[in-house]
Motif scaffolding. Structure first.
Motif, short mmCIF file in Angstrom:
data_model
loop_
_atom_site.label_atom_id
_atom_site.label_comp_id
_atom_site.label_asym_id
_atom_site.label_seq_id
_atom_site.Cartn_x
_atom_site.Cartn_y
_atom_site.Cartn_z
N ASP A 111 -13.02 19.11 -16.05
CA ASP A 111 -14.10 19.57 -15.16
C ASP A 111 -15.38 19.56 -15.98
O ASP A 111 -15.58 20.40 -16.87
CB ASP A 111 -13.79 20.97 -14.64
CG ASP A 111 -14.74 21.42 -13.52
OD1 ASP A 111 -15.91 20.96 -13.52
OD2 ASP A 111 -14.32 22.22 -12.67
N VAL A 158 -13.03 16.73 -12.02
CA VAL A 158 -14.08 17.30 -11.18
C VAL A 158 -15.41 17.12 -11.91
O VAL A 158 -15.49 17.35 -13.12
CB VAL A 158 -13.83 18.79 -10.91
CG1 VAL A 158 -15.06 19.46 -10.27
CG2 VAL A 158 -12.60 18.99 -10.02
N VAL A 184 -11.11 27.12 -17.54
CA VAL A 184 -11.65 25.88 -18.09
C VAL A 184 -12.21 26.18 -19.48
O VAL A 184 -13.08 27.03 -19.63
CB VAL A 184 -12.76 25.30 -17.20
CG1 VAL A 184 -13.26 23.96 -17.76
CG2 VAL A 184 -12.28 25.13 -15.76
N GLY A 243 -13.23 21.48 -20.22
CA GLY A 243 -14.60 21.36 -19.77
C GLY A 243 -15.40 20.42 -20.65
O GLY A 243 -14.99 20.04 -21.75
N HIS A 275 -14.97 28.91 -15.86
CA HIS A 275 -15.28 28.27 -17.14
C HIS A 275 -15.49 29.37 -18.17
O HIS A 275 -16.11 30.39 -17.89
CB HIS A 275 -16.52 27.39 -17.00
CG HIS A 275 -16.34 26.29 -16.00
ND1 HIS A 275 -16.24 24.97 -16.37
CD2 HIS A 275 -16.22 26.31 -14.65
CE1 HIS A 275 -16.06 24.22 -15.28
NE2 HIS A 275 -16.04 25.03 -14.23
N SER A 314 -18.93 18.77 -11.87
CA SER A 314 -19.67 19.93 -11.36
C SER A 314 -21.17 19.66 -11.41
O SER A 314 -21.69 19.12 -12.39
CB SER A 314 -19.33 21.17 -12.19
OG SER A 314 -18.00 21.60 -11.95
N ARG A 323 -11.46 29.47 -10.18
CA ARG A 323 -11.57 28.60 -11.37
C ARG A 323 -12.78 29.08 -12.15
O ARG A 323 -13.91 29.06 -11.66
CB ARG A 323 -11.73 27.12 -11.01
CG ARG A 323 -12.03 26.26 -12.23
CD ARG A 323 -12.08 24.77 -11.93
NE ARG A 323 -10.75 24.21 -11.79
CZ ARG A 323 -10.48 22.89 -11.82
NH1 ARG A 323 -11.47 22.02 -11.95
NH2 ARG A 323 -9.24 22.45 -11.69
N CYS A 381 -9.22 21.97 -6.72
CA CYS A 381 -8.80 22.62 -7.95
C CYS A 381 -7.30 22.51 -8.20
O CYS A 381 -6.83 22.80 -9.31
CB CYS A 381 -9.19 24.10 -7.92
SG CYS A 381 -10.97 24.41 -7.96
N HIS A 435 -16.01 27.54 -9.00
CA HIS A 435 -16.75 27.35 -10.26
C HIS A 435 -17.56 28.59 -10.56
O HIS A 435 -18.59 28.85 -9.94
CB HIS A 435 -17.70 26.15 -10.13
CG HIS A 435 -18.48 25.85 -11.38
ND1 HIS A 435 -18.37 24.65 -12.05
CD2 HIS A 435 -19.40 26.56 -12.06
CE1 HIS A 435 -19.18 24.65 -13.09
NE2 HIS A 435 -19.82 25.81 -13.12
#
Length: 405
Positions: free
Chosen positions: A217, A248, A158, A187, A127, A250, A125, A353, A66
């Motif tokens: 996520d 996921v 993401v 996201g 964002h 976060s 991964r 992931c 992340h």
């Protein structure tokens, strides 16, 4: 004076004399970018290019679960942070600063991604902000970085609505376009406290994700009972829509602040629905409990969040450092417990992931890191220079220096 160019990335077919975490001395044979064999005294005669590991500790390539490559100021002059304390202060400050300064997500994401590779990370991964002011500009920059490094860094993107989904008309349409353009994951952000309507926000997020066949996520900063309520709504939708193993959560700060009985009920649902949790192990807020997550079978993995951006001066592309910070936040001191922290930025993160073919076994992609350390725990705490980094069977860094990618 003429500057010497770094060597180009080259394939390797055999790495000799390295140690795995259990202390065994092994060789690693590599063919077509994958681990062909791992064992003692492998044959040398078929090896085209041999690297002598000289007794170094062998680790799998690291996984950053992340981060926000598009936001970083990595390599730029120091950003003076004078932003307010609220989440909305940080969001608005960043939007205005990026527009005013001409911050280039392509250039900056490439700089930080290369630093990740140099330090041994081979899967990321990230964002990326999808914003009604910037449109898909930030995504375009990170897509270009992914393409540039596609042979040595596996990247999931993401599509992240940093200002929420409902507050700025046109955001949902931009997310649709982002997923169609190449983003891998949808996201979301704080459906109650940012969007103000968790039911409508979550319904729309799941609708978009299902339309594109993409996982989710979600950033969930919401504390205590508010966060628990939102998390419950999310889990209802995972169950109803058959998205087990595709979500996921976060941060999930709420899980670190709830009474044990309420927390454990949520952990049981998370485990049953195969919803994973991501933590950056921050020091100043509650975090999901590692021991309780493991007890209930909940996947908990790690990442940096932002690195050197307008939100925070902290963060590093060294995932051994993130493993150490995770260990410190959870009070892990024994060598076997430190190994759990490393799992959070390696095998567990890869599983959460959905990065395939990961690990130190035949058939896995040859993503390898050599460090001079006595043990895994020693490597986490000392964070020595990377003697060798191999990604997809190619040497990409040597003695801490990135090759020409």
């Amino acid at each position: 004076m003429t500057k010497t160019a770094p060597p180009a990335a080259t394939p390797v077919s055999l790495i000799t004399n390295v140690r795995v975490a259990d202390g065994r001395h092994v060789d690693v044979a590599i063919a077509d970018g994958r681990i062909a064999a791992l064992g003692a005294a492998l044959p040398r005669q078929d090896a085209v290019r041999i690297e002598d590991g000289a007794g170094a500790l062998l680790l799998p390539g690291f996984v950053e679960g992340h981060t926000h490559l598009d936001k970083t100021n990595w390599g730029l002059p120091w950003y003076r942070n004078e932003v307010g304390a609220r989440l909305t202060d940080r969001i608005e400050n960043e939007r205005h600063w990026r527009a005013r300064s001409g911050h280039d997500a392509g250039t900056q994401s490439l700089a930080l991604a290369r630093a990740f590779v140099q330090m041994g990370t081979t899967r990321v991964r990230t964002h990326v902000d999808i914003d009604t002011d910037a449109g898909l500009r930030h995504l375009d920059g990170v897509l270009a970085t992914r393409d540039t490094l596609r042979d040595v860094l596996e990247m999931q993107i993401v599509a992240f609505p940093q200002s929420g989904l409902l507050g700025r008309p046109g955001t949902a349409e931009l997310l649709d376009r982002a997923l169609a353009a190449g983003a891998d994951v949808l996201g979301a952000l704080d459906p109650a406290l940012i969007d103000g309507d968790p039911v409508k926000s979550l319904d729309l997020s799941f609708e978009i994700a299902q339309r594109h066949g993409k996982p989710i996520d979600i950033h969930l900063h919401e504390p205590g009972e508010v966060g628990a309520f939102t998390l419950g709504l999310l889990l209802d939708r995972v169950a109803a829509l058959g998205m087990q193993g595709q979500v996921v959560v976060s941060h999930a700060f709420c899980l670190g602040a709830l009474p044990e009985r309420e927390r454990d009920a949520l952990l049981e649902r998370l485990a049953a629905l195969r919803v994973a949790l991501l933590t950056t192990a921050p020091a100043a807020v509650p975090v999901p409990p590692l021991a309780a997550c493991r007890e209930h079978g909940v996947t908990l993995f790690g990442g940096n969040d932002g690195i050197r951006d307008t939100w925070t001066p902290y963060g590093s592309p060294d995932m051994l450092e993130r493993a150490m910070l995770i260990a410190m936040r959870y009070g892990l001191r024994r060598d076997d417990d430190l190994a759990l922290a490393f799992d959070c930025v390696s095998s567990v993160a890869a599983h959460a992931c959905g990065f395939a073919d990961y690990g130190l076994q035949p058939g896995a992609r040859a993503d390898l890191v050599l460090v001079d350390a006595d043990t895994l725990a020693h490597a986490i705490v000392a964070r020595p220079p990377r003697r060798l980094v191999v990604s997809n069977g190619r040497v990409v860094a040597r003695d801490g220096v990135l090759v020409d990618l």
